[in-house]
Design an enzyme around this catalytic site. Sequence first.
Site, PDB file in Angstrom:
ATOM      1  N   ASN A   1       0.839  -1.193   0.000  1.00 35.98           N
ATOM      2  CA  ASN A   1       0.000   0.000   0.000  1.00 35.98           C
ATOM      3  C   ASN A   1       0.883   1.255   0.000  1.00 35.98           C
ATOM      4  O   ASN A   1       2.114   1.164  -0.087  1.00 35.98           O
ATOM      5  CB  ASN A   1      -0.971  -0.009   1.189  1.00 35.98           C
TER       6      ASN A   1
ATOM      7  N   ASP B   1      -9.187  -9.638  -0.690  1.00 39.33           N
ATOM      8  CA  ASP B   1      -8.454  -8.793   0.252  1.00 39.33           C
ATOM      9  C   ASP B   1      -8.465  -7.336  -0.188  1.00 39.33           C
ATOM     10  O   ASP B   1      -8.556  -6.424   0.637  1.00 39.33           O
ATOM     11  CB  ASP B   1      -7.012  -9.295   0.388  1.00 39.33           C
TER      12      ASP B   1
END
Length: 378
Positions: free
Chosen positions: A64, A253
Amino acid sequence: MRCFRPRSSKAVNEVDNKTAAVVEKRQANQSQQVSRDVRNDGEAGAQQGPKYQLSRIMRPDDANIVGNVHGGNILKMIEEAGCIIGTRHCNTQNGDRCLAALVRVEKTEFLSPVFIGEVAHVTAEITYTSKHSLEVQVKVMAENILTGAKKLANKAALWYVPCSLQNVDKIMEVPPIKYASEEQEEEGRKRYETQKMERLETKARIEEVVPPPPNPERYTVGFSQSSLIHLVGPSDCTLHNYVHGGVTMKLMDEVAGIVAARHCNTNIVTASVDAINFHRKIKKGCVVTVTGRLTFVSNKSMEIEVLVDASSLVEAEKGKYRAVSAFFTFISLDKDNKPLPVPPLKIDGEEEQRRFEEGKARYLQNKAKRLADKERQQ
């Protein structure tokens, strides 16, 4: 400007000889360590099932915006290792060639975060075999290659069935493995019976996806509910032209992460995944709709139900069907990767209240189990 006098050839040779000696000594130490590792793996393999390891350095596109590797990428690597060892094992006997297909992933804990630049070492081992299925247990170690430090990042248990390459609906028999003891075999049999029963129970309670209302209020289920639509292509599929289980888990996810981020508006990471059940196969050319919605929120965690529905573009008359379902747990983190409080969830209606109470029961059950495991280790 400073000038440097070149070294004599004798001095250069002395330096080269010293350097070579250091390199040779380091290589000898590494060789001894590798030999010890191979010997240890061989000794362990004599008593347990086959093992397989894959390693990969974590890149920026695995993580991320703050550098935490997505849980979905770890799950995908876990499934790849499990599929490889399962397929290899099932093809050690005569008969149709086959491919190990994922049918279930047990509850998975993300014990330590993995960061960009670290190497993930994924080790898979077959720990139980029944007539038509096998259990693969997987460990993920994260290594900082600058310091050599290693940490246990993840543990998981996966169940596979071998499907014939000639006929995908034909389930092949699984070659048995040797167990270290009768107790180990009996423990595996108990795990097999438990997961078999839980899969049947999950099929009986398939939830419907309800679209969120227009302009939902913040911190409600509808406000953070999210969906992702994906067309299944060749790169997503196995030799059977069905989707890899790891690809599906990665999509799940991603959607769960979007739901958690919308609710908290902070950095979020996957903390755990309850059992993932693969109800039906997804074929190449299908359109997959992955939907995530909040079911329960505690002070520092969020439970998100993720549902995967599939429909064929070519055979539209067959309609949409539920392929996979699971519950993901996420936590909110500050800039120092410390847990943050999670905003309370605003409940609206009997269905949301029912899902909230069921999520709370799962949360308390998992919490009690973690405390019991901790006490047992002490």
